[in-house]
Design an enzyme around this catalytic site. Structure first.
Site, PDB file in Angstrom:
ATOM      1  N   LYS A 196       0.819  -1.229   0.000  1.00  0.00           N
ATOM      2  CA  LYS A 196       0.000   0.000   0.000  1.00  0.00           C
ATOM      3  C   LYS A 196       0.844   1.268   0.000  1.00  0.00           C
ATOM      4  O   LYS A 196       0.429   2.272  -0.564  1.00  0.00           O
ATOM      5  CB  LYS A 196      -0.955  -0.003   1.195  1.00  0.00           C
ATOM      6  CG  LYS A 196      -0.263   0.069   2.541  1.00  0.00           C
ATOM      7  CD  LYS A 196      -1.242  -0.183   3.687  1.00  0.00           C
ATOM      8  CE  LYS A 196      -0.528  -0.077   5.011  1.00  0.00           C
ATOM      9  NZ  LYS A 196      -1.224  -0.787   6.092  1.00  0.00           N
ATOM     10  N   ARG A 252      -7.535  -1.363  16.869  1.00  0.00           N
ATOM     11  CA  ARG A 252      -7.931  -1.050  15.509  1.00  0.00           C
ATOM     12  C   ARG A 252      -8.839  -2.202  15.111  1.00  0.00           C
ATOM     13  O   ARG A 252      -9.779  -2.474  15.834  1.00  0.00           O
ATOM     14  CB  ARG A 252      -6.712  -0.850  14.586  1.00  0.00           C
ATOM     15  CG  ARG A 252      -7.055   0.074  13.402  1.00  0.00           C
ATOM     16  CD  ARG A 252      -5.887   0.331  12.458  1.00  0.00           C
ATOM     17  NE  ARG A 252      -5.595  -0.830  11.619  1.00  0.00           N
ATOM     18  CZ  ARG A 252      -4.657  -0.838  10.670  1.00  0.00           C
ATOM     19  NH1 ARG A 252      -3.931   0.246  10.435  1.00  0.00           N
ATOM     20  NH2 ARG A 252      -4.428  -1.928   9.942  1.00  0.00           N
TER      21      ARG A 252
HETATM   22  C1  LIG Z   1      -0.309  -1.527   6.715  1.00  0.00           C
HETATM   23  C2  LIG Z   1      -0.534  -2.863   7.289  1.00  0.00           C
HETATM   24  C3  LIG Z   1       0.544  -3.742   7.471  1.00  0.00           C
HETATM   25  C4  LIG Z   1       1.986  -3.356   7.185  1.00  0.00           C
HETATM   26  O1  LIG Z   1       2.500  -2.564   8.215  1.00  0.00           O
HETATM   27  P1  LIG Z   1       4.066  -2.155   8.243  1.00  0.00           P
HETATM   28  O2  LIG Z   1       4.239  -1.499   9.548  1.00  0.00           O
HETATM   29  O3  LIG Z   1       4.281  -1.238   7.090  1.00  0.00           O
HETATM   30  O4  LIG Z   1       4.838  -3.408   8.113  1.00  0.00           O
HETATM   31  C5  LIG Z   1       0.266  -5.017   7.951  1.00  0.00           C
HETATM   32  N1  LIG Z   1      -0.994  -5.398   8.241  1.00  0.00           N
HETATM   33  C6  LIG Z   1      -2.056  -4.575   8.083  1.00  0.00           C
HETATM   34  C7  LIG Z   1      -3.408  -5.076   8.432  1.00  0.00           C
HETATM   35  C8  LIG Z   1      -1.867  -3.282   7.610  1.00  0.00           C
HETATM   36  O5  LIG Z   1      -2.919  -2.471   7.449  1.00  0.00           O
END
Ligand SMILES: *Cc1c(COP(=O)(O)O)cnc(C)c1O
Length: 352
Positions: free
Chosen positions: A35, A128
């Protein structure tokens, strides 16, 4: 063309391989989280080549961009009910926490004659996404009645909203719940997903529960740092992505504005440090493209003074280099800056 984001593909590949290797050593499969680079297919393809098993994104548009790349696509943001039809079409797996939405996915999967795989998210304290531990059993009991939905795993997300650090304790709880429900409901789980870039420090301290067989990594791969404590990881690069912007004005001026101070372009009342007359540069890049507090000048003598929508202001008084109008200046970026730079259509993506 400037401003541009220089993307070092060799360093990017090496960072990806590094974490693929680290995960393999710990019997963990990697989901690369795409993302932050908006599902850029040039980067996603490299990652699959480097051994990443899944491509994961929060936005269905990015999964659609990557549809022709040969790795399962995973939707990691809890689905919107309004997008179930494209989720069934383009996501091989989705992360879920709402029974009503899962029922809608089931109806759509029936229509498209597909079995849709889901991973059920459990909230272990970060507040979350996720079902609370005490409610997971009753939800799973309902999900398994759905003909076209298959639970393939459980997962947790931490250190995103609440800042909760992954531990033997909370990940142990994830494993415990997963195993209990697996045997109670005969689930045949493929994935127990123990979080994001904040979980990798547990490898070092040998505290990762060994039933955790999946991690979802974005920032660690992109910027070479773990996010529980913010440490750089030895053997990786923190300058895969570098912002380069052009000087459009260079003049010696005062350091404190003259006149009554009202509000800046964003409605905040600014404050200034009196440092006499200084050499000030204006770069043609601004808050529309990047948050300036997420930038670190590679020439460490340069100080960032501030930014408006389209201008970044620098103090060049202390540098030894003889910059001229038309020259460019380079910056390392943090996660927030990278996200915004990738999203800005005004930033050229320059692969080197
Ligand atoms: C964005 C996201 C990640 C990745 O997080 P990082 O800190 O960039 O490794 C993993 N799992 C979910 C559900 C996310 O939204």
């Amino acid at each position: 063309m400037y401003p541009r984001l220089n993307i070092d593909l060799d360093k990017f590949y090496k960072n990806t391989s590094f974490f693929v290797g680290m995960s393999k050593d710990n019997n963990v499969d990697l989901m690369s989280v795409t993302k932050c680079f908006c599902g850029d297919i040039i980067l996603a393809e490299q990652q699959v080549e480097a051994g990443v098993k899944y491509l994961a994104d929060s936005r269905i548009q990015n999964l659609i961009k990557m549809k022709d790349i040969g790795a399962p696509k995973v939707l990691i943001r809890i689905p919107m009910q309004s997008e179930v039809s494209s989720i069934i079409k383009y996501a091989d797996i989705s992360f879920n926490s709402e029974l009503e939405t899962i029922k809608k996915l089931n109806e759509e999967a029936k229509k498209q004659e597909k079995i849709h795989k889901i991973l059920v998210m459990i909230d272990l304290g970060d507040l979350r996404e996720g079902i609370l531990p005490e409610n997971v059993d009753e939800t799973v009991k309902e999900i398994i009645k759905l003909s076209n939905i298959k639970i393939i795993g459980f997962g947790v997300n931490l250190t995103c909203y609440g800042g909760i650090i992954p531990s033997e304790d909370n990940l142990g709880k994830l494993v415990e719940i997963s195993e209990e429900l697996e045997s109670k409901y005969n689930l045949n789980l493929e994935i127990i997903s123990g979080g994001n870039s904040s979980s990798i420090y547990l490898f070092d301290s040998k505290k990762m529960p060994n039933k955790i067989n999946n991690l979802r990594l974005g920032e660690a791969i992109l910027l070479g740092r773990e996010t529980a404590y913010g440490n750089n990881i030895e053997g990786t690069s923190d300058d895969v992505f570098v912002l380069e912007a052009e000087i459009v004005e260079l003049k010696t001026k005062g350091s404190v504005p003259i006149g009554e101070i009202g509000m800046d372009a964003f409605g905040n009342k600014p404050s200034f440090k009196e440092q006499g007359f200084i050499l000030r540069a204006i770069l043609a890049v601004g808050q529309q493209d990047v948050n300036y507090d997420g930038l670190v000048p590679i020439d460490s003598k340069i100080e960032i003074l501030g930014a408006s929508s389209d201008h970044l202001l620098l103090n060049l008084e202390n540098t030894n280099k003889d910059y001229k109008v038309g020259d460019t200046i380079k910056f390392k970026v943090d996660y927030g800056a990278l996200l915004k730079l990738y999203t800005s259509e005004y930033i050229e993506k320059n692969y080197i």
